[in-house]
Design an enzyme around this catalytic site. Structure first.
Site, PDB file in Angstrom:
ATOM      1  N   GLU A   1       0.821  -1.208   0.000  1.00 40.46           N
ATOM      2  CA  GLU A   1       0.000   0.000   0.000  1.00 40.46           C
ATOM      3  C   GLU A   1       0.858   1.263   0.000  1.00 40.46           C
ATOM      4  O   GLU A   1       0.552   2.233  -0.700  1.00 40.46           O
ATOM      5  CB  GLU A   1      -0.902   0.029   1.242  1.00 40.46           C
TER       6      GLU A   1
ATOM      7  N   ARG B   1      12.774 -23.721  -7.310  1.00 39.01           N
ATOM      8  CA  ARG B   1      13.692 -23.491  -6.200  1.00 39.01           C
ATOM      9  C   ARG B   1      13.786 -22.004  -5.860  1.00 39.01           C
ATOM     10  O   ARG B   1      13.777 -21.616  -4.685  1.00 39.01           O
ATOM     11  CB  ARG B   1      15.085 -24.007  -6.561  1.00 39.01           C
TER      12      ARG B   1
ATOM     13  N   ASP C   1      23.270 -38.687  -5.240  1.00 39.76           N
ATOM     14  CA  ASP C   1      23.290 -37.740  -6.362  1.00 39.76           C
ATOM     15  C   ASP C   1      24.334 -36.644  -6.217  1.00 39.76           C
ATOM     16  O   ASP C   1      24.653 -35.973  -7.204  1.00 39.76           O
ATOM     17  CB  ASP C   1      21.910 -37.094  -6.518  1.00 39.76           C
TER      18      ASP C   1
ATOM     19  N   GLY D   1      14.713 -37.755  -0.582  1.00 34.44           N
ATOM     20  CA  GLY D   1      14.404 -38.993  -1.271  1.00 34.44           C
ATOM     21  C   GLY D   1      13.073 -39.577  -0.856  1.00 34.44           C
ATOM     22  O   GLY D   1      12.219 -38.939  -0.231  1.00 34.44           O
TER      23      GLY D   1
ATOM     24  N   SER E   1       7.560 -39.956   4.658  1.00 35.30           N
ATOM     25  CA  SER E   1       7.299 -39.479   6.018  1.00 35.30           C
ATOM     26  C   SER E   1       6.418 -38.233   5.996  1.00 35.30           C
ATOM     27  O   SER E   1       5.511 -38.079   6.821  1.00 35.30           O
ATOM     28  CB  SER E   1       8.621 -39.165   6.729  1.00 35.30           C
TER      29      SER E   1
END
Length: 391
Positions: A70, A202, A218, A314, A320
């Protein structure tokens, strides 16, 4: 007289409908403006000033500590703000924080009318911005494009009401649900266009996280390279502090902020070694299985101002989060390839639902092509189980 009454009523209804359409049109412009900036841990907010049916100025909250939307719009409008209409996606604040109350600036600018997308959901702020403006004689209308306005601040709403980050889960898999070949090779299941989209995602989050299995297998960088925008905080869920010292996440920790979450009995020597490389180590409570309690870990991230978190793997970590119903949004990248029955199964490792009707699913999924890959995404919903339902 009998004919004039209904005519006037219909005219009034048409006029009100036209005004509603006009307000919706301008609010949509404010909503688009609100998507800009990197205001975390504050919410995304957009605002515009309209005078005599014309757009005078627009503003958004660029980052925490700077002018609210604003204020930016009012400053840009200058003297034209007097008597004008201010559209703002979120209720103007009426409290002192890093910046003065927006209500004071609205009144000082002599804004005649304020149109609000949605009320402030923050239970810790007794703002009363709408009441303050009305008490001062400003016409205030609330709830224009309310659903879209609430969607704009959905991550922040979860953050301020539950003390948890808004969590996006990203998966990359083949048509037959595999994440790697039978030898464990996973670079690359999806193509370059999909990877660029992931980098863009990301850049939209405060933090990006992986489990230790993915970090070791990885050796990712988890930075933004193939899209514009900043690299987020990098987080590794690593129960026993197994992250190698030569991992790229560790070796670049002084360049891009990196945090490792472990449980209470992880080796102190491993923590000390990581800290020497610039990695921050946080200890979280353990789950019943001896792993990290993911809910407690997410609360710890929220305490550090993480409003939005994207988890990229992973399988155990993703499972989970889904089992605990902590994931809010899903981004699945599906490659038109088959990796076979001996390929690494399951982008998600969890027991799963008893019946398809009990499965979490994307509400109103959107499907887009990223090169030759499909990107399906949207908010997750978790149906409640009905124990009395027929099997």
């Amino acid at each position: 007289m009998s004919a004039a009454g209904p005519t006037r009523k219909r005219s009034g209804t048409l006029a009100a409908s036209k005004a509603e359409d006009v307000d919706s049109k301008w609010m949509k412009k404010a909503l688009e403006e609100g998507k800009k900036g990197h205001p975390s841990p504050n919410p995304h907010v957009g605002s515009i000033v309209v005078a005599n049916g014309e757009l005078v100025a627009a503003g958004h909250h660029e980052r925490a500590g700077e002018d609210h939307a604003e204020i930016t719009a009012i400053k840009a409008a200058g003297l034209k703000a007097a008597g004008a209409t201010l559209y703002v996606t979120l209720e103007p604040c009426n409290h002192h924080g890093r910046t003065p109350p927006c209500t004071e600036a609205i009144l000082a600018a002599k804004i005649a009318r304020v149109i609000v997308g949605c009320r402030d959901p923050n239970p810790h702020v007794d703002g009363g911005g709408i009441d303050k403006l009305r008490e001062a004689g400003v016409e205030v209308k609330v709830g224009v494009c309310e659903e879209e306005a609430r969607k704009l601040i959905a991550p922040w709403t979860k953050f301020v009401t539950l003390g948890l980050p808004y969590l996006s889960l990203k998966l990359a898999l083949s048509l037959d649900g595999r994440i790697a070949t039978r030898t464990g090779a996973s670079k690359w299941v999806t193509g370059s266009d999909a990877r660029a989209r992931v980098h863009a995602l990301r850049a939209m989050h405060d933090a990006v996280a992986v489990g230790i299995g993915t970090a070791i297998a990885d050796d990712p960088r988890l930075t933004v390279r193939d899209a514009p925008g900043p690299s987020p905080l990098r987080v590794v869920f690593d129960t026993k502090l197994r992250l190698p010292q030569n991992a790229r996440l560790v070796q670049t920790a002084r360049e891009v902020a990196t945090l490792v979450i472990c449980n209470a009995d992880a080796p102190v020597t491993a923590e000390e070694e990581l800290v020497t490389h610039g990695v921050e180590v946080v200890r979280a409570p353990s789950s019943a299985e001896g792993r990290i309690d993911v809910s407690a870990a997410l609360h710890l991230l929220a305490e550090r101002g993480i409003v939005t978190l994207m988890v990229e793997g992973g399988a155990e970590l993703a499972g989970s989060l889904l089992a605990a119903r902590l994931a809010d949004e899903l981004h699945a990248f599906i490659a038109p390839t088959l990796l076979g029955p001996r390929g690494r199964p399951g982008a998600v490792d969890w027991a799963g639902p008893d019946k398809p009707a009990d499965a979490p699913r994307i509400s109103n999924p959107q499907w887009e092509l990223c090169g030759t890959d499909a990107h399906v995404f949207g908010p997750l919903s978790y149906p409640e189980k009905n124990p009395t339902a027929d099997a």
